[in-house]
Design an enzyme around this catalytic site. Structure first.
Site, PDB file in Angstrom:
ATOM      1  N   HIS A 165      82.190  -0.572  -4.311  1.00 22.92           N
ATOM      2  CA  HIS A 165      82.487  -1.668  -3.309  1.00 22.92           C
ATOM      3  C   HIS A 165      81.328  -2.211  -2.814  1.00 22.92           C
ATOM      4  O   HIS A 165      80.482  -1.379  -2.118  1.00 22.92           O
ATOM      5  CB  HIS A 165      83.558  -1.437  -2.365  1.00 22.92           C
ATOM      6  N   GLU A 176      83.566  -9.449  -6.607  1.00 19.67           N
ATOM      7  CA  GLU A 176      83.685  -9.858  -5.008  1.00 19.67           C
ATOM      8  C   GLU A 176      82.474 -10.407  -4.502  1.00 19.67           C
ATOM      9  O   GLU A 176      81.400  -9.619  -4.066  1.00 19.67           O
ATOM     10  CB  GLU A 176      84.159  -8.501  -4.353  1.00 19.67           C
TER      11      GLU A 176
END
Ligand code: PEP
Length: 253
Positions: free
Chosen positions: A106, A176
Protein backbone atom coordinates in the site's frame (compact mmCIF):
# COMPACT_ATOMS: atom_id res chain seq x y z
CA UNK A 1 -17.19 -7.93 -7.96
CA UNK A 2 -14.95 -7.19 -4.99
CA UNK A 3 -15.53 -4.55 -2.30
CA UNK A 4 -12.38 -4.35 -0.17
CA UNK A 5 -12.45 -2.16 2.95
CA UNK A 6 -9.12 -0.81 4.15
CA UNK A 7 -9.73 0.45 7.66
CA UNK A 8 -6.12 1.55 8.15
CA UNK A 9 -5.37 2.41 11.81
CA UNK A 10 -9.00 3.10 12.67
CA UNK A 11 -11.56 1.59 15.03
CA UNK A 12 -11.27 0.19 18.51
CA UNK A 13 -12.65 -3.25 19.15
CA UNK A 14 -15.82 -1.72 20.59
CA UNK A 15 -16.25 0.46 17.49
CA UNK A 16 -15.81 -2.60 15.29
CA UNK A 17 -18.60 -4.40 17.18
CA UNK A 18 -20.87 -1.39 16.70
CA UNK A 19 -20.03 -1.31 12.97
CA UNK A 20 -20.89 -4.98 12.46
CA UNK A 21 -24.02 -4.84 14.58
CA UNK A 22 -25.43 -2.60 11.82
CA UNK A 23 -23.59 -3.96 8.80
CA UNK A 24 -24.37 -7.66 9.25
CA UNK A 25 -28.09 -7.04 9.77
CA UNK A 26 -28.47 -5.25 6.48
CA UNK A 27 -30.53 -6.63 3.60
CA UNK A 28 -28.11 -4.89 1.24
CA UNK A 29 -25.36 -7.14 2.56
CA UNK A 30 -27.52 -10.27 2.27
CA UNK A 31 -28.39 -9.41 -1.33
CA UNK A 32 -24.77 -8.65 -2.19
CA UNK A 33 -23.59 -11.97 -0.75
CA UNK A 34 -26.37 -13.87 -2.49
CA UNK A 35 -25.28 -12.21 -5.73
CA UNK A 36 -21.75 -13.48 -5.01
CA UNK A 37 -20.26 -10.05 -4.52
CA UNK A 38 -17.11 -10.44 -2.46
CA UNK A 39 -16.61 -8.23 0.57
CA UNK A 40 -13.23 -8.22 2.27
CA UNK A 41 -12.31 -6.29 5.41
CA UNK A 42 -8.79 -5.21 6.29
CA UNK A 43 -8.80 -4.14 9.95
CA UNK A 44 -5.74 -3.28 11.99
CA UNK A 45 -4.06 -6.55 13.05
CA UNK A 46 -5.17 -6.32 16.69
CA UNK A 47 -8.82 -6.53 15.64
CA UNK A 48 -8.46 -9.72 13.63
CA UNK A 49 -9.29 -12.26 16.37
CA UNK A 50 -12.49 -10.38 17.21
CA UNK A 51 -13.39 -9.98 13.55
CA UNK A 52 -12.83 -13.65 12.85
CA UNK A 53 -15.19 -14.51 15.72
CA UNK A 54 -17.88 -12.11 14.48
CA UNK A 55 -17.69 -13.54 10.94
CA UNK A 56 -17.73 -17.16 12.12
CA UNK A 57 -20.86 -16.46 14.13
CA UNK A 58 -22.48 -14.73 11.14
CA UNK A 59 -21.66 -17.61 8.82
CA UNK A 60 -23.03 -20.13 11.36
CA UNK A 61 -26.25 -18.13 11.51
CA UNK A 62 -26.40 -17.75 7.71
CA UNK A 63 -25.10 -21.06 6.34
CA UNK A 64 -26.53 -20.32 2.93
CA UNK A 65 -24.07 -17.50 2.39
CA UNK A 66 -20.86 -18.90 1.00
CA UNK A 67 -17.91 -18.41 3.33
CA UNK A 68 -15.60 -16.96 0.71
CA UNK A 69 -17.93 -14.06 -0.01
CA UNK A 70 -17.39 -12.35 3.33
CA UNK A 71 -13.80 -12.51 4.40
CA UNK A 72 -10.91 -10.58 5.90
CA UNK A 73 -7.19 -10.08 5.69
CA UNK A 74 -4.42 -7.90 7.06
CA UNK A 75 -3.14 -4.58 5.75
CA UNK A 76 0.44 -5.82 5.90
CA UNK A 77 2.18 -9.14 6.49
CA UNK A 78 5.90 -9.84 6.72
CA UNK A 79 8.02 -11.94 4.37
CA UNK A 80 8.94 -14.43 7.10
CA UNK A 81 6.45 -16.51 9.04
CA UNK A 82 8.36 -16.34 12.31
CA UNK A 83 11.61 -15.23 13.90
CA UNK A 84 13.25 -12.19 15.48
CA UNK A 85 11.19 -9.54 13.66
CA UNK A 86 9.72 -7.40 16.41
CA UNK A 87 6.45 -5.76 15.53
CA UNK A 88 5.73 -7.63 12.29
CA UNK A 89 2.60 -9.62 11.35
CA UNK A 90 2.78 -13.31 10.43
CA UNK A 91 0.71 -14.33 7.44
CA UNK A 92 0.87 -17.94 8.66
CA UNK A 93 -0.82 -16.98 11.93
CA UNK A 94 -3.32 -14.84 10.08
CA UNK A 95 -4.21 -17.82 7.88
CA UNK A 96 -4.61 -20.05 10.92
CA UNK A 97 -7.08 -17.47 12.30
CA UNK A 98 -9.11 -17.51 9.08
CA UNK A 99 -7.65 -14.53 7.18
CA UNK A 100 -7.58 -15.20 3.45
CA UNK A 101 -6.06 -12.05 1.98
CA UNK A 102 -3.24 -9.57 2.58
CA UNK A 103 -2.73 -6.10 1.21
CA UNK A 104 0.84 -5.68 -0.01
CA UNK A 105 2.71 -2.51 -0.89
CA UNK A 106 0.00 0.00 0.00
CA UNK A 107 1.33 3.49 -0.77
CA UNK A 108 1.26 4.37 2.94
CA UNK A 109 3.56 1.38 3.63
CA UNK A 110 5.83 2.48 0.82
CA UNK A 111 6.01 6.14 1.80
CA UNK A 112 5.79 6.06 5.62
CA UNK A 113 7.63 2.78 6.24
CA UNK A 114 9.95 2.88 3.25
CA UNK A 115 8.80 -0.45 1.90
CA UNK A 116 10.63 -1.29 -1.34
CA UNK A 117 9.59 -3.26 -4.40
CA UNK A 118 12.09 -5.92 -3.36
CA UNK A 119 10.39 -6.39 0.01
CA UNK A 120 6.99 -6.32 -1.66
CA UNK A 121 8.08 -9.13 -3.96
CA UNK A 122 9.32 -11.25 -1.02
CA UNK A 123 5.99 -10.73 0.75
CA UNK A 124 4.07 -11.80 -2.35
CA UNK A 125 6.15 -14.95 -2.76
CA UNK A 126 5.54 -16.03 0.85
CA UNK A 127 1.82 -15.33 0.64
CA UNK A 128 1.59 -17.46 -2.48
CA UNK A 129 3.42 -20.30 -0.73
CA UNK A 130 0.89 -20.10 2.10
CA UNK A 131 -2.12 -19.97 -0.20
CA UNK A 132 -3.09 -16.49 0.98
CA UNK A 133 -4.33 -14.18 -1.79
CA UNK A 134 -2.27 -10.99 -2.05
CA UNK A 135 -3.73 -7.69 -3.15
CA UNK A 136 -0.80 -5.81 -4.61
CA UNK A 137 -1.24 -2.02 -4.48
CA UNK A 138 0.52 0.13 -7.03
CA UNK A 139 0.23 3.66 -8.37
CA UNK A 140 2.00 6.89 -9.11
CA UNK A 141 2.53 10.13 -7.18
CA UNK A 142 1.15 13.48 -8.30
CA UNK A 143 4.63 14.53 -9.53
CA UNK A 144 4.87 11.46 -11.76
CA UNK A 145 1.35 11.99 -13.06
CA UNK A 146 2.18 15.60 -13.92
CA UNK A 147 5.51 14.71 -15.49
CA UNK A 148 3.72 12.35 -17.87
CA UNK A 149 6.02 9.47 -16.90
CA UNK A 150 3.47 7.62 -14.82
CA UNK A 151 2.92 4.69 -17.18
CA UNK A 152 6.62 3.79 -17.28
CA UNK A 153 6.76 4.14 -13.51
CA UNK A 154 3.77 1.84 -12.99
CA UNK A 155 5.17 -0.83 -15.30
CA UNK A 156 8.54 -0.71 -13.57
CA UNK A 157 6.93 -0.81 -10.12
CA UNK A 158 4.93 -3.88 -11.11
CA UNK A 159 7.88 -5.56 -12.81
CA UNK A 160 10.03 -5.25 -9.68
CA UNK A 161 7.19 -6.06 -7.26
CA UNK A 162 6.19 -9.17 -9.20
CA UNK A 163 9.72 -10.54 -9.50
CA UNK A 164 9.68 -14.30 -8.69
CA UNK A 165 5.90 -14.21 -8.29
CA UNK A 166 3.90 -17.04 -9.87
CA UNK A 167 1.30 -15.32 -12.03
CA UNK A 168 -0.60 -18.56 -12.54
CA UNK A 169 -1.63 -18.36 -8.87
CA UNK A 170 -4.29 -15.88 -7.76
CA UNK A 171 -3.00 -12.39 -7.11
CA UNK A 172 -5.15 -9.28 -7.28
CA UNK A 173 -3.79 -5.91 -8.42
CA UNK A 174 -5.09 -2.63 -6.99
CA UNK A 175 -4.42 0.58 -8.91
CA UNK A 176 -4.29 3.35 -6.33
CA UNK A 177 -2.95 6.65 -7.66
CA UNK A 178 -1.36 8.24 -4.59
CA UNK A 179 -2.85 11.64 -5.39
CA UNK A 180 -6.35 10.15 -5.14
CA UNK A 181 -5.94 8.37 -1.79
CA UNK A 182 -7.74 10.08 1.06
CA UNK A 183 -7.76 13.35 -0.86
CA UNK A 184 -11.29 13.33 -2.24
CA UNK A 185 -9.74 13.64 -5.73
CA UNK A 186 -10.90 10.63 -7.66
CA UNK A 187 -9.14 9.60 -10.86
CA UNK A 188 -11.38 10.20 -13.87
CA UNK A 189 -12.94 7.25 -15.68
CA UNK A 190 -10.51 8.00 -18.56
CA UNK A 191 -7.54 7.84 -16.15
CA UNK A 192 -8.72 4.52 -14.76
CA UNK A 193 -9.47 3.12 -18.19
CA UNK A 194 -6.04 4.09 -19.48
CA UNK A 195 -4.28 2.24 -16.66
CA UNK A 196 -6.80 -0.61 -16.86
CA UNK A 197 -5.96 -1.14 -20.52
CA UNK A 198 -2.22 -0.96 -19.82
CA UNK A 199 -2.50 -3.55 -17.05
CA UNK A 200 -4.76 -5.90 -18.98
CA UNK A 201 -2.32 -5.89 -21.91
CA UNK A 202 0.48 -7.03 -19.60
CA UNK A 203 -1.49 -9.17 -17.17
CA UNK A 204 -4.70 -10.23 -18.92
CA UNK A 205 -5.64 -12.87 -16.32
CA UNK A 206 -5.22 -10.79 -13.15
CA UNK A 207 -8.14 -9.09 -11.42
CA UNK A 208 -7.74 -5.33 -11.13
CA UNK A 209 -9.25 -3.14 -8.42
CA UNK A 210 -9.33 0.64 -8.29
CA UNK A 211 -8.78 2.58 -5.06
CA UNK A 212 -8.66 6.28 -4.28
CA UNK A 213 -11.56 8.32 -2.89
CA UNK A 214 -14.19 5.79 -3.95
CA UNK A 215 -17.59 6.75 -2.57
CA UNK A 216 -21.26 5.95 -3.15
CA UNK A 217 -21.55 8.71 -5.74
CA UNK A 218 -18.69 7.56 -8.00
CA UNK A 219 -18.46 3.80 -7.49
CA UNK A 220 -20.83 2.77 -10.25
CA UNK A 221 -18.93 4.55 -13.01
CA UNK A 222 -15.75 2.87 -11.75
CA UNK A 223 -17.01 -0.70 -11.56
CA UNK A 224 -18.81 -0.35 -14.88
CA UNK A 225 -15.45 -0.31 -16.64
CA UNK A 226 -14.71 -3.71 -18.05
CA UNK A 227 -11.11 -3.82 -16.81
CA UNK A 228 -12.17 -3.24 -13.19
CA UNK A 229 -13.15 -6.17 -10.94
CA UNK A 230 -13.89 -4.12 -7.84
CA UNK A 231 -12.81 -1.35 -5.50
CA UNK A 232 -10.48 -0.81 -2.57
CA UNK A 233 -12.13 1.65 -0.22
CA UNK A 234 -10.61 3.58 2.68
CA UNK A 235 -12.61 6.44 4.21
CA UNK A 236 -15.98 5.38 2.82
CA UNK A 237 -15.73 1.93 4.43
CA UNK A 238 -15.60 3.22 8.01
CA UNK A 239 -19.28 4.00 8.40
CA UNK A 240 -21.56 0.98 7.91
CA UNK A 241 -24.33 3.02 6.27
CA UNK A 242 -21.95 4.69 3.83
CA UNK A 243 -20.24 1.42 2.93
CA UNK A 244 -23.63 -0.28 2.43
CA UNK A 245 -24.77 2.63 0.29
CA UNK A 246 -21.57 2.28 -1.75
CA UNK A 247 -22.26 -1.43 -2.28
CA UNK A 248 -25.89 -0.87 -3.19
CA UNK A 249 -25.01 1.99 -5.57
CA UNK A 250 -23.58 -0.62 -7.91
CA UNK A 251 -27.06 -2.10 -8.34
CA UNK A 252 -28.94 1.13 -8.99
CA UNK A 253 -29.35 2.39 -12.49
C1 PEP B 1 -6.84 3.36 0.53
O1 PEP B 1 -6.30 3.68 1.57
O2 PEP B 1 -6.51 2.28 0.01
C2 PEP B 1 -7.86 4.22 -0.04
C3 PEP B 1 -8.24 3.99 -1.25
O3 PEP B 1 -8.32 5.27 0.75
P1 PEP B 1 -9.51 6.32 0.38
O4 PEP B 1 -10.67 5.51 -0.15
O5 PEP B 1 -9.83 6.96 1.69
O6 PEP B 1 -8.98 7.26 -0.64
Amino acid sequence: MIFAANWKLNKTSKEMEVFFSTFLKSNILKKALQDKKKIIFFPQALLSAGLSQIFNQFLNDNPILVKDHLSWGLQNTFYHNEGAFTGENSALTMKEMGGQFSLVGHSERRSLFKETNKEVSKKLVLLQQLGVVPILCFGESLELRQSGEYKDFILQQLKESLLSVDLSKRIILAYEPIWAIGTGKQASTEDIQEIGTLIKEKFPKLELLYGGSVKPSNVKAIVNQKEISGVLVGGASLDPQVFLELISSCYNS
